[in-house]
Motif scaffolding. Structure first.
Motif, PDB file in Angstrom:
ATOM      1  N   ARG A  46       0.741  -1.094  -0.074  1.00 28.51           N
ATOM      2  CA  ARG A  46       0.124  -0.303   0.065  1.00 28.51           C
ATOM      3  C   ARG A  46       0.996   1.215   0.025  1.00 28.51           C
ATOM      4  O   ARG A  46       0.749   2.225   0.747  1.00 28.51           O
ATOM      5  N   THR A  47       1.886   1.378  -1.065  1.00 32.36           N
ATOM      6  CA  THR A  47       2.789   2.372  -1.120  1.00 32.36           C
ATOM      7  C   THR A  47       2.230   3.701  -1.363  1.00 32.36           C
ATOM      8  O   THR A  47       1.528   3.700  -2.383  1.00 32.36           O
ATOM      9  N   VAL A  48       2.486   4.860  -0.789  1.00 35.36           N
ATOM     10  CA  VAL A  48       1.997   6.178  -1.026  1.00 35.36           C
ATOM     11  C   VAL A  48       3.266   7.159  -1.281  1.00 35.36           C
ATOM     12  O   VAL A  48       2.924   8.125  -1.696  1.00 35.36           O
ATOM     13  N   ASP A  49       4.422   6.541  -1.467  1.00 34.85           N
ATOM     14  CA  ASP A  49       5.749   7.545  -1.309  1.00 34.85           C
ATOM     15  C   ASP A  49       6.639   6.872  -2.157  1.00 34.85           C
ATOM     16  O   ASP A  49       6.796   5.612  -2.413  1.00 34.85           O
ATOM     17  N   ASP A  50       7.344   7.766  -2.490  1.00 40.39           N
ATOM     18  CA  ASP A  50       8.786   7.394  -3.260  1.00 40.39           C
ATOM     19  C   ASP A  50       9.802   8.303  -3.055  1.00 40.39           C
ATOM     20  O   ASP A  50       9.358   9.580  -2.847  1.00 40.39           O
ATOM     21  N   ALA A 111      -6.830  17.716   0.877  1.00 35.08           N
ATOM     22  CA  ALA A 111      -5.841  16.771   0.519  1.00 35.08           C
ATOM     23  C   ALA A 111      -4.767  16.924   1.444  1.00 35.08           C
ATOM     24  O   ALA A 111      -4.059  17.940   1.307  1.00 35.08           O
ATOM     25  N   CYS A 112      -4.825  16.056   2.536  1.00 41.90           N
ATOM     26  CA  CYS A 112      -3.655  16.280   3.534  1.00 41.90           C
ATOM     27  C   CYS A 112      -2.402  15.464   3.269  1.00 41.90           C
ATOM     28  O   CYS A 112      -2.411  14.132   3.280  1.00 41.90           O
ATOM     29  N   GLY A 113      -1.593  15.965   3.109  1.00 43.03           N
ATOM     30  CA  GLY A 113      -0.277  15.378   2.547  1.00 43.03           C
ATOM     31  C   GLY A 113       0.709  15.185   3.765  1.00 43.03           C
ATOM     32  O   GLY A 113       0.323  15.566   4.940  1.00 43.03           O
ATOM     33  N   ARG A 114       1.663  14.144   3.639  1.00 43.15           N
ATOM     34  CA  ARG A 114       2.744  13.932   4.586  1.00 43.15           C
ATOM     35  C   ARG A 114       4.131  13.755   3.892  1.00 43.15           C
ATOM     36  O   ARG A 114       4.198  14.388   2.722  1.00 43.15           O
ATOM     37  N   TYR A 115       5.260  13.482   4.699  1.00 38.73           N
ATOM     38  CA  TYR A 115       6.593  13.290   4.014  1.00 38.73           C
ATOM     39  C   TYR A 115       7.006  14.907   3.470  1.00 38.73           C
ATOM     40  O   TYR A 115       6.615  15.744   4.245  1.00 38.73           O
ATOM     41  N   GLU A 116       7.711  15.040   2.558  1.00 39.60           N
ATOM     42  CA  GLU A 116       8.088  16.015   1.843  1.00 39.60           C
ATOM     43  C   GLU A 116       6.956  16.899   1.435  1.00 39.60           C
ATOM     44  O   GLU A 116       7.081  17.741   0.439  1.00 39.60           O
ATOM     45  N   GLY A 117       5.623  16.203   1.161  1.00 36.58           N
ATOM     46  CA  GLY A 117       4.702  16.925   0.288  1.00 36.58           C
ATOM     47  C   GLY A 117       4.079  15.874  -0.875  1.00 36.58           C
ATOM     48  O   GLY A 117       4.678  14.692  -0.862  1.00 36.58           O
ATOM     49  N   ILE A 118       3.019  16.517  -1.653  1.00 37.32           N
ATOM     50  CA  ILE A 118       2.541  15.562  -2.749  1.00 37.32           C
ATOM     51  C   ILE A 118       3.243  16.060  -3.867  1.00 37.32           C
ATOM     52  O   ILE A 118       3.290  17.168  -4.247  1.00 37.32           O
ATOM     53  N   ASP A 119       3.513  15.003  -4.821  1.00 33.94           N
ATOM     54  CA  ASP A 119       3.782  15.219  -6.169  1.00 33.94           C
ATOM     55  C   ASP A 119       2.980  16.638  -6.738  1.00 33.94           C
ATOM     56  O   ASP A 119       1.673  16.359  -6.881  1.00 33.94           O
ATOM     57  N   TYR A 120       3.534  17.506  -7.401  1.00 35.55           N
ATOM     58  CA  TYR A 120       2.768  18.701  -7.729  1.00 35.55           C
ATOM     59  C   TYR A 120       1.794  18.436  -8.861  1.00 35.55           C
ATOM     60  O   TYR A 120       0.968  19.228  -8.958  1.00 35.55           O
ATOM     61  N   ARG A 121       2.097  17.536  -9.607  1.00 37.88           N
ATOM     62  CA  ARG A 121       0.985  16.990 -10.520  1.00 37.88           C
ATOM     63  C   ARG A 121      -0.295  16.590 -10.258  1.00 37.88           C
ATOM     64  O   ARG A 121      -1.293  17.202 -10.764  1.00 37.88           O
ATOM     65  N   VAL A 122      -0.496  16.559  -9.029  1.00 36.94           N
ATOM     66  CA  VAL A 122      -1.696  16.131  -8.441  1.00 36.94           C
ATOM     67  C   VAL A 122      -2.587  17.399  -8.400  1.00 36.94           C
ATOM     68  O   VAL A 122      -3.772  17.537  -8.869  1.00 36.94           O
ATOM     69  N   VAL A 123      -2.031  18.497  -7.844  1.00 35.14           N
ATOM     70  CA  VAL A 123      -2.654  19.774  -7.798  1.00 35.14           C
ATOM     71  C   VAL A 123      -2.932  20.370  -9.400  1.00 35.14           C
ATOM     72  O   VAL A 123      -3.998  20.583  -9.659  1.00 35.14           O
TER      73      VAL A 123
END
Ligand code: JD8
Length: 270
Positions: A46-50, A111-123
């Motif tokens: 269930r990977t959400v980060d890279d 859209a609540c992100g974590r880590y360093e943030g969300i890949d900007y292409r989502v926005v």
């Protein structure tokens, strides 16, 4: 109002069942739905980060789970879309004025992100079909967007019609008229040798209103001169200007943290 929150920590939003927001839900004034982002992953872990393109510390949230989540949630209703709020330290600063704007919206999604943030292409992708506000709740760094969603929702939901018992109390609040509120008092009239300001027990409503205005101006001048600067001088009476001009502003502002501050309110640890 409908509110959707997408996060990898759904339990973080459990406070939305409490207090004002919880009661607003019970009374059908608010429909809150919290979604686990991992429900939109398809691998065993269930990977959400890279790892971040271009290198650098930390991890970035993958776009695919977010795309699928927003397709399912925001695309649920074919003739209307939500206003998508993406908390980020790089966002525009949240204010009371924006809270009032959001309170007029029928549907908000966070859209609540974590880590360093969300890949900007989502926005960028979301902006193809809905309004997206990248929002910050203040100039400090949090570990994720969930706390910001709670803050924004607390400020917005209390403005919804019927949520706060007497709407009257929503009027003369800090930041509503662009000023900080003055101090408030209740019984007993004397506590630990400290008296309630006499004017407040005088029954003279005019004098009480003037005193409260003066206290609000004094506090704003001392603690938030930026707010005072934003007020249209035409809205300040001669009495107001007199209060502001006699308020010693030099003491509070611009002292490094940790240095003891002397002010007309006694010693205060900086
Ligand atoms: C969303 C990830 C953490 C941020 C590396 C620490 C809002 N006023 C605010 N401060 N911080 C946030 C915020 C922090 C977030 C996320 C909002 C998603 N992080 C990141 C960049 C530096 N880590 C916020 N609203």
């Amino acid at each position: 109002m409908r509110v959707d929150v997408i996060t990898i920590f759904p339990d973080y939003l459990s406070p939305l069942t409490l207090s004002l927001v919880g009661k607003a839900q019970e009374r059908g004034l608010l429909d809150v739905r919290v979604h686990d982002l991992r429900a939109f992953t398809h691998d065993a872990h269930r990977t959400v980060d890279d790892t971040p393109y271009g290198g650098g510390a930390g991890m970035v949230m993958r776009p695919e789970p977010w795309g699928e989540a927003l397709d399912e949630i925001a695309g649920a209703d074919d003739d209307r879309v939500p206003l998508l709020i993406v908390p980020t330290p790089a966002g525009v600063t949240f204010t009371q004025a924006r809270a009032e704007e959001y309170a007029a919206q029928p549907w908000l999604t966070f859209a609540c992100g974590r880590y360093e943030g969300i890949d900007y292409r989502v926005v960028e992708d979301a902006r193809r079909r809905m309004r997206v506000d990248e929002l910050s709740i203040g100039d400090y760094v949090l570990g994720g967007g969930e706390a910001a969603a709670l803050v924004v929702l607390e400020a917005v939901v209390r403005l919804l019609p019927g949520v706060v018992g007497n709407a009257e109390s929503l009027v003369d609040e800090s930041h509503v008229a662009g000023l900080l509120e003055g101090p408030a008092y209740t019984k007993p009239p004397t506590w630990r040798g400290l008296d309630v300001p006499e004017v407040l027990t005088s029954g003279h409503h005019g004098a009480i209103a003037s005193w409260r205005r003066a206290e609000a101006l004094r506090r704003t001048a001392q603690r938030r001169p930026d707010l005072l600067a934003a007020i249209d001088p035409e809205t300040l009476s001669a009495a107001d200007r007199d209060v502001v001009s006699t308020t010693d502003r030099g003491v509070i502002a611009a002292r490094p943290m940790g240095e003891t501050i002397r002010s007309n309110e006694g010693d205060v640890a900086g």
